[in-house]
Design a protein around this motif. Sequence first.
Motif, mmCIF file in Angstrom:
data_model
loop_
_atom_site.group_PDB
_atom_site.id
_atom_site.type_symbol
_atom_site.label_atom_id
_atom_site.label_comp_id
_atom_site.label_asym_id
_atom_site.label_seq_id
_atom_site.Cartn_x
_atom_site.Cartn_y
_atom_site.Cartn_z
ATOM 1 N N LEU A 11 0.822 -1.216 0.000
ATOM 2 C CA LEU A 11 0.000 0.000 0.000
ATOM 3 C C LEU A 11 0.854 1.263 0.000
ATOM 4 N N ARG A 12 1.939 1.246 0.752
ATOM 5 C CA ARG A 12 2.815 2.417 0.812
ATOM 6 C C ARG A 12 3.448 2.686 -0.558
ATOM 7 N N ALA A 13 3.692 1.618 -1.331
ATOM 8 C CA ALA A 13 4.291 1.767 -2.663
ATOM 9 C C ALA A 13 3.293 2.274 -3.704
ATOM 10 N N ASP A 14 2.032 2.343 -3.339
ATOM 11 C CA ASP A 14 0.984 2.821 -4.240
ATOM 12 C C ASP A 14 0.598 4.233 -3.808
ATOM 13 N N PRO A 15 1.101 5.261 -4.487
ATOM 14 C CA PRO A 15 0.866 6.636 -4.041
ATOM 15 C C PRO A 15 -0.611 7.012 -3.944
ATOM 16 N N ILE A 16 -1.430 6.486 -4.831
ATOM 17 C CA ILE A 16 -2.859 6.825 -4.791
ATOM 18 C C ILE A 16 -3.503 6.222 -3.546
ATOM 19 N N ARG A 17 -3.293 4.950 -3.307
ATOM 20 C CA ARG A 17 -3.900 4.312 -2.130
ATOM 21 C C ARG A 17 -3.366 4.929 -0.834
ATOM 22 N N TRP A 18 -2.075 5.207 -0.792
ATOM 23 C CA TRP A 18 -1.500 5.796 0.419
ATOM 24 C C TRP A 18 -2.134 7.164 0.691
ATOM 25 N N HIS A 19 -2.333 7.931 -0.363
ATOM 26 C CA HIS A 19 -2.994 9.240 -0.237
ATOM 27 C C HIS A 19 -4.443 9.072 0.234
ATOM 28 N N LEU A 20 -5.175 8.131 -0.356
ATOM 29 C CA LEU A 20 -6.572 7.922 0.032
ATOM 30 C C LEU A 20 -6.691 7.479 1.482
ATOM 31 N N LEU A 21 -5.734 6.705 1.950
ATOM 32 C CA LEU A 21 -5.730 6.340 3.372
ATOM 33 C C LEU A 21 -5.605 7.587 4.244
ATOM 34 N N GLN A 22 -4.812 8.550 3.812
ATOM 35 C CA GLN A 22 -4.688 9.798 4.570
ATOM 36 C C GLN A 22 -5.966 10.617 4.500
ATOM 37 N N VAL A 23 -6.603 10.635 3.347
ATOM 38 C CA VAL A 23 -7.862 11.375 3.193
ATOM 39 C C VAL A 23 -8.905 10.839 4.178
ATOM 40 N N VAL A 24 -9.009 9.520 4.279
ATOM 41 C CA VAL A 24 -9.962 8.925 5.218
ATOM 42 C C VAL A 24 -9.521 9.179 6.653
ATOM 43 N N SER A 25 -8.253 9.099 6.921
ATOM 44 C CA SER A 25 -7.748 9.375 8.269
ATOM 45 C C SER A 25 -8.093 10.804 8.693
ATOM 46 N N ALA A 79 -19.974 12.548 0.940
ATOM 47 C CA ALA A 79 -19.888 13.861 0.296
ATOM 48 C C ALA A 79 -18.602 14.586 0.702
ATOM 49 N N GLU A 80 -18.225 14.468 1.979
ATOM 50 C CA GLU A 80 -16.985 15.101 2.438
ATOM 51 C C GLU A 80 -15.771 14.493 1.727
ATOM 52 N N LEU A 81 -15.783 13.176 1.588
ATOM 53 C CA LEU A 81 -14.677 12.512 0.899
ATOM 54 C C LEU A 81 -14.660 12.881 -0.584
ATOM 55 N N CYS A 82 -15.845 12.949 -1.201
ATOM 56 C CA CYS A 82 -15.937 13.341 -2.618
ATOM 57 C C CYS A 82 -15.448 14.768 -2.842
ATOM 58 N N ALA A 83 -15.651 15.626 -1.868
ATOM 59 C CA ALA A 83 -15.174 17.007 -1.997
ATOM 60 C C ALA A 83 -13.653 17.049 -2.081
ATOM 61 N N VAL A 84 -12.992 16.114 -1.419
ATOM 62 C CA VAL A 84 -11.523 16.059 -1.440
ATOM 63 C C VAL A 84 -11.033 15.261 -2.639
ATOM 64 N N GLU A 85 -11.673 14.124 -2.905
ATOM 65 C CA GLU A 85 -11.284 13.239 -4.009
ATOM 66 C C GLU A 85 -12.515 12.856 -4.827
ATOM 67 N N PRO A 86 -12.923 13.716 -5.759
ATOM 68 C CA PRO A 86 -14.162 13.484 -6.503
ATOM 69 C C PRO A 86 -14.100 12.349 -7.523
ATOM 70 N N THR A 87 -12.918 11.860 -7.856
ATOM 71 C CA THR A 87 -12.812 10.784 -8.849
ATOM 72 C C THR A 87 -13.023 9.404 -8.237
ATOM 73 N N ILE A 88 -13.183 9.354 -6.935
ATOM 74 C CA ILE A 88 -13.331 8.074 -6.229
ATOM 75 C C ILE A 88 -14.809 7.815 -5.939
ATOM 76 N N ALA A 89 -15.242 6.583 -6.145
ATOM 77 C CA ALA A 89 -16.602 6.163 -5.777
ATOM 78 C C ALA A 89 -16.558 5.691 -4.324
#
Length: 185
Positions: A11-25, A79-89
Amino acid sequence: MDAASQVVAILRADPIRWHLLQVVSDLDLPDGWIGAGFVRNAVWDHLHGRVASSPSCDVDVIWYDPFCADAAVDRKHEAELCAVEPTIAWSVKNQARMHDRNGDDPYSSATAAMWYWPETATAVAVRRVGEDDCEVAAPFGLDDLLTLVLRPTPRFVCEKRHVYEDRVRSKRWTCSWPLLRKEAD
């Protein structure tokens, strides 16, 4: 390297997933995690020697607050998560209410709810801890995930076997990840 460290390294080697983990955190949900395909697919891609597939089609966020079990709150968090990362379902579900939908006894935490997920390799969730670490929850362990085994969890061996079989068939995982081995239980 132990199994949890392997998953974290993937997961750490995947910049997108690592970023999304921070967004949720950053949302600071009580007992909040990202689980299911977000983790499973990244690991299976890695074990197949591929670049990680995009998590944009569905990111399952689970959390637990028995005093806030209104589905409208989940939609607010989506909605809060979409406001930060709108390309994610984003799919956000408070596990304090999901037992009703699933016909189970009430869950005591987000990770306790994972005991009732259909496959052992899917019953995995992660969350960021601090700046550079990640916690892994896997009630059935990580062996099946890391050895590419598809196996039903105990609840889906007999009682809900049709749900497990339908998921395996409809998701077509063995077409996408041909090294997967389907085990009966």
